[in-house]
Design an enzyme around this catalytic site. Structure first.
Site, PDB file in Angstrom:
ATOM      1  N   LYS A 178       3.682  18.472   6.573  1.00 15.13           N
ATOM      2  CA  LYS A 178       3.837  17.034   6.339  1.00 15.13           C
ATOM      3  C   LYS A 178       4.963  16.807   5.339  1.00 15.13           C
ATOM      4  O   LYS A 178       5.013  17.438   4.286  1.00 15.13           O
ATOM      5  CB  LYS A 178       2.536  16.448   5.782  1.00 15.13           C
ATOM      6  CG  LYS A 178       2.615  14.942   5.528  1.00 15.13           C
ATOM      7  CD  LYS A 178       1.246  14.374   5.260  1.00 15.13           C
ATOM      8  CE  LYS A 178       0.837  14.417   3.821  1.00 15.13           C
ATOM      9  NZ  LYS A 178       1.440  13.367   2.974  1.00 15.13           N
ATOM     10  N   ASP A 195       5.270  11.366   6.929  1.00 18.68           N
ATOM     11  CA  ASP A 195       4.299  10.457   6.313  1.00 18.68           C
ATOM     12  C   ASP A 195       5.011   9.521   5.339  1.00 18.68           C
ATOM     13  O   ASP A 195       4.999   9.749   4.132  1.00 18.68           O
ATOM     14  CB  ASP A 195       3.227  11.314   5.609  1.00 18.68           C
ATOM     15  CG  ASP A 195       2.229  10.462   4.852  1.00 18.68           C
ATOM     16  OD1 ASP A 195       1.960   9.337   5.289  1.00 18.68           O
ATOM     17  OD2 ASP A 195       1.715  10.944   3.818  1.00 18.68           O
ATOM     18  N   LYS A 225       4.379   6.193   5.349  1.00 22.89           N
ATOM     19  CA  LYS A 225       3.432   5.090   5.063  1.00 22.89           C
ATOM     20  C   LYS A 225       4.128   3.734   5.029  1.00 22.89           C
ATOM     21  O   LYS A 225       4.085   3.017   4.007  1.00 22.89           O
ATOM     22  CB  LYS A 225       2.738   5.336   3.730  1.00 22.89           C
ATOM     23  CG  LYS A 225       1.823   6.551   3.731  1.00 22.89           C
ATOM     24  CD  LYS A 225       0.986   6.595   2.471  1.00 22.89           C
ATOM     25  CE  LYS A 225      -0.010   7.722   2.477  1.00 22.89           C
ATOM     26  NZ  LYS A 225       0.591   9.075   2.442  1.00 22.89           N
ATOM     27  N   ASP A 273       5.304  -3.183   5.604  1.00 22.09           N
ATOM     28  CA  ASP A 273       6.278  -4.261   5.428  1.00 22.09           C
ATOM     29  C   ASP A 273       6.092  -5.279   6.554  1.00 22.09           C
ATOM     30  O   ASP A 273       5.171  -5.155   7.359  1.00 22.09           O
ATOM     31  CB  ASP A 273       7.705  -3.660   5.417  1.00 22.09           C
ATOM     32  CG  ASP A 273       8.646  -4.421   4.480  1.00 22.09           C
ATOM     33  OD1 ASP A 273       8.637  -5.663   4.526  1.00 22.09           O
ATOM     34  OD2 ASP A 273       9.395  -3.769   3.723  1.00 22.09           O
ATOM     35  N   ARG A 299      -2.973  20.460  -2.340  1.00 27.86           N
ATOM     36  CA  ARG A 299      -3.060  21.193  -3.604  1.00 27.86           C
ATOM     37  C   ARG A 299      -4.002  22.397  -3.616  1.00 27.86           C
ATOM     38  O   ARG A 299      -3.662  23.387  -4.275  1.00 27.86           O
ATOM     39  CB  ARG A 299      -3.366  20.202  -4.742  1.00 27.86           C
ATOM     40  CG  ARG A 299      -2.128  19.395  -5.116  1.00 27.86           C
ATOM     41  CD  ARG A 299      -2.455  18.168  -5.922  1.00 27.86           C
ATOM     42  NE  ARG A 299      -3.128  17.160  -5.108  1.00 27.86           N
ATOM     43  CZ  ARG A 299      -3.518  15.974  -5.561  1.00 27.86           C
ATOM     44  NH1 ARG A 299      -3.312  15.662  -6.830  1.00 27.86           N
ATOM     45  NH2 ARG A 299      -4.099  15.099  -4.749  1.00 27.86           N
TER      46      ARG A 299
HETATM   47  O1  OMP Z   1      -1.160   9.720   4.783  1.00 25.24           O
HETATM   48  C1  OMP Z   1      -1.601  10.695   4.173  1.00 25.24           C
HETATM   49  O2  OMP Z   1      -1.310  11.831   4.530  1.00 25.24           O
HETATM   50  C2  OMP Z   1      -2.580  10.460   3.107  1.00 25.24           C
HETATM   51  C3  OMP Z   1      -3.400   9.376   3.255  1.00 25.24           C
HETATM   52  C4  OMP Z   1      -4.515   9.194   2.398  1.00 25.24           C
HETATM   53  O3  OMP Z   1      -5.306   8.267   2.540  1.00 25.24           O
HETATM   54  N1  OMP Z   1      -4.700  10.124   1.426  1.00 25.24           N
HETATM   55  C5  OMP Z   1      -3.866  11.185   1.223  1.00 25.24           C
HETATM   56  O4  OMP Z   1      -4.130  11.992   0.318  1.00 25.24           O
HETATM   57  N2  OMP Z   1      -2.763  11.331   2.030  1.00 25.24           N
HETATM   58  C6  OMP Z   1      -1.811  12.442   1.807  1.00 25.24           C
HETATM   59  O5  OMP Z   1      -2.471  13.682   2.003  1.00 25.24           O
HETATM   60  C7  OMP Z   1      -2.028  14.638   1.054  1.00 25.24           C
HETATM   61  C8  OMP Z   1      -3.230  15.139   0.311  1.00 25.24           C
HETATM   62  O6  OMP Z   1      -2.849  16.143  -0.585  1.00 25.24           O
HETATM   63  P1  OMP Z   1      -3.900  16.909  -1.490  1.00 25.24           P
HETATM   64  O7  OMP Z   1      -4.718  15.879  -2.190  1.00 25.24           O
HETATM   65  O8  OMP Z   1      -3.052  17.717  -2.385  1.00 25.24           O
HETATM   66  O9  OMP Z   1      -4.746  17.730  -0.533  1.00 25.24           O
HETATM   67  C9  OMP Z   1      -0.994  13.961   0.179  1.00 25.24           C
HETATM   68  O10 OMP Z   1       0.292  14.329   0.668  1.00 25.24           O
HETATM   69  C10 OMP Z   1      -1.215  12.484   0.402  1.00 25.24           C
HETATM   70  O11 OMP Z   1      -0.011  11.756   0.374  1.00 25.24           O
END
Ligand code: OMP
Length: 238
Positions: A32, A59, A61, A64, A215
């Site tokens: 991603k 991603d 997001k 707009d 993470r």
């Molecule tokens: O769209 C996303 O991927 C996303 C949506 C959401 O509601 N929550 C969310 O954590 N994410 C993404 O998913 C990833 C989660 O990362 P970790 O929390 O490190 O596992 C990050 O890159 C966030 O930007």
């Protein structure tokens, strides 16, 4: 060990750090690219991942007005990415315009259109925050469901939700509706800023198509080991 249901976010500050991670985690097939890296590197990282024959979740997001998200989706469709995000809260007209623009542009270039998925509610938001900060007068699962149904109604391919809502969304939206779930934490990992979490096995059992796990892998001192541990847990428990 491979697992094609796990998407690993490249939440790193620059292209060089992204390359180091991709080279290290050779088994990961779906990456991603989010706001931090794309803002820093632009499309260069997408070219790199394509050269490595990786699948790409772009991603960004989008959130707009309809005309603006349509333009953004048209641009994104040119990269030939696999998944693309927009916030459901942008509204029905914006979702529809985004989907039409992405499909039209990809078709024009004979590319596979990206699967456009709507963020229902960020996994960092709790029920309490939904009610008291965002002032949304709905129970959290109901709000997530309404956002997903709106996305489905206008022809989007699926939704991003927490794994805690996946079972309900799978039941109501059907098997063809893609459910991409961040907020996934093995029992041994820190929850960080994620509020609505399940373990990888629970998320798959609930009906998620893809798990976004960052993470616990990428911030680990042993990322390969963490990846393998999660893959092994999924094999033994699902
Ligand atoms: O769209 C996303 O991927 C996303 C949506 C959401 O509601 N929550 C969310 O954590 N994410 C993404 O998913 C990833 C989660 O990362 P970790 O929390 O490190 O596992 C990050 O890159 C966030 O930007």
């Amino acid at each position: 060990m491979t697992n094609n249901k796990i998407i690993v976010p490249l939440d790193v500050p620059d292209l060089q750090s992204a390359i180091v991670l991709v080279e290290k985690l050779d088994e990961v097939s779906f990456w991603k690219v989010g706001l931090e890296l794309f803002t820093a590197s632009g499309p260069q990282v997408l070219e790199y991942l394509k050269c490595k024959e990786k699948k790409i979740f772009l991603d960004l997001k989008f959130h707009d007005i309809p005309n603006t998200v349509a333009g953004a989706c048209r641009s994104a469709a040119r990269y030939g990415v696999d998944l693309l995000t927009i916030h459901a809260a942008a509204g029905k007209d914006a979702l529809k315009a985004a989907k039409e623009a992405a499909t039209e542009e990809a078709n024009k270039l004979s590319l596979q259109p990206p699967r456009l998925i709507a963020i229902s509610l960020l996994t960092s938001i709790s029920s309490r925050q939904l009610a008291f900060d965002l002032k949304i007068p709905l129970e959290l699962p109901e709000y997530v469901l309404q956002m997903a149904l709106m996305a489905k109604e206008v022809g989007l391919n699926g939704s991003v939700c927490s794994p805690q809502e996946a079972f309900q969304l799978r039941e109501v939206c059907g098997d063809d509706f893609l459910l991409v779930c961040p907020g996934v934490r093995p029992t041994w990992a820190d929850k960080d800023d994620q509020k609505r979490t399940f373990t990888p096995a629970q998320a798959i059992k609930a009906g998620a198509n893809y798990l976004v796990i960052g993470r616990p892998i990428t911030a680990s001192t042993e990322p390969i080991l963490a990846w393998e541990k999660i893959c092994a847990e999924l094999i033994t428990t699902t």
